[in-house]
Motif scaffolding. Structure first.
Motif, PDB file in Angstrom:
ATOM      1  N   ASN A 152      10.216   1.223   1.528  1.00  0.00           N
ATOM      2  CA  ASN A 152       9.044   0.441   1.927  1.00  0.00           C
ATOM      3  C   ASN A 152       9.006  -0.799   1.055  1.00  0.00           C
ATOM      4  O   ASN A 152       9.094  -0.697  -0.166  1.00  0.00           O
ATOM      5  CB  ASN A 152       7.757   1.250   1.754  1.00  0.00           C
ATOM      6  N   GLU A 155       8.822  -1.050   6.695  1.00  0.00           N
ATOM      7  CA  GLU A 155       9.599   0.172   6.438  1.00  0.00           C
ATOM      8  C   GLU A 155      11.023  -0.133   6.866  1.00  0.00           C
ATOM      9  O   GLU A 155      11.275  -0.494   8.014  1.00  0.00           O
ATOM     10  CB  GLU A 155       9.041   1.342   7.241  1.00  0.00           C
ATOM     11  N   GLN A 165       4.133  -5.571   5.298  1.00  0.00           N
ATOM     12  CA  GLN A 165       4.595  -4.281   4.770  1.00  0.00           C
ATOM     13  C   GLN A 165       5.652  -3.771   5.744  1.00  0.00           C
ATOM     14  O   GLN A 165       5.358  -3.546   6.914  1.00  0.00           O
ATOM     15  CB  GLN A 165       3.424  -3.292   4.678  1.00  0.00           C
TER      16      GLN A 165
END
Length: 188
Positions: free
Chosen positions: A53, A42, A40
């Motif tokens: 994201n 950013e 994940q």
């Protein structure tokens, strides 16, 4: 440019994604109970500053972009333009104030900065983390104030407002953090 797996993206990496240049701000490896693990990430767009994201699986590949870092010296301000000089070639570079942002107020004559370039196009700038400035105005200390709220407003010589301890007076030189825009300590 080099291809890397989506699971190899780390904070600070610059990647090409959806036709733009993005810097990884934060990464987090997620291993759900079902399905494969993913990263994940950013991302922050290096051109317009928008954030995104995104999930990257290890099977996905992305282009990691290498930025050129060049040292420049700040020369002067001309309207909305800031003029810098390449310390190697002595060529001049003109950047708009909005490109530098709020931190433009901390530029001082002869200050060394680092400009991030992609294909010879400026996409980012780094100023020194700390600068010494003179306090132009400082509010008087209010008697009876508790220690917890004892910081008082002050205006620096560049017009920037910061909170300083009560013992700081107008005319004193202080060290200021250019990232947090905050008082650090008295300058030596």
């Amino acid at each position: 440019m080099a291809k890397i797996s989506g699971s190899e993206i780390r904070p600070g990496y610059v990647i090409e994604h959806n036709g733009g240049l993005w810097a990884a701000v934060k990464t987090n490896t997620v291993k759900p109970g079902k399905g494969g693990a993913y990263n994940q990430v950013e991302l922050k767009n290096l051109v317009d500053g928008t954030k995104l994201n995104e999930r990257f699986r290890s099977a996905e590949t992305v282009e990691r972009v290498q930025l050129d870092l060049k040292d420049f010296t700040f020369l002067y301000e001309q309207g909305d333009a800031l003029i810098f000089m390449d310390t190697d070639s002595y060529e001049q570079l003109e950047l708009q104030k909005e490109f530098v942002g709020d931190r433009a107020a901390f530029l001082q004559d002869g200050m060394k900065v680092t400009v991030q370039l992609y294909e010879d196009r400026p996409i980012g700038i780094s100023l020194p983390d700390q600068v010494v400035l003179t306090v132009a105005e400082a509010d008087p200390v209010v008697r009876g104030q508790t220690a917890a709220s004892s910081y008082k407003p002050a205006v620096l010589e560049n017009g920037v407002r910061v909170l300083v301890p009560p013992f700081i007076e107008a005319g004193e030189r202080v060290l200021v953090d250019t990232n947090e825009i905050a008082y650090l300590r008295r300058a030596d």
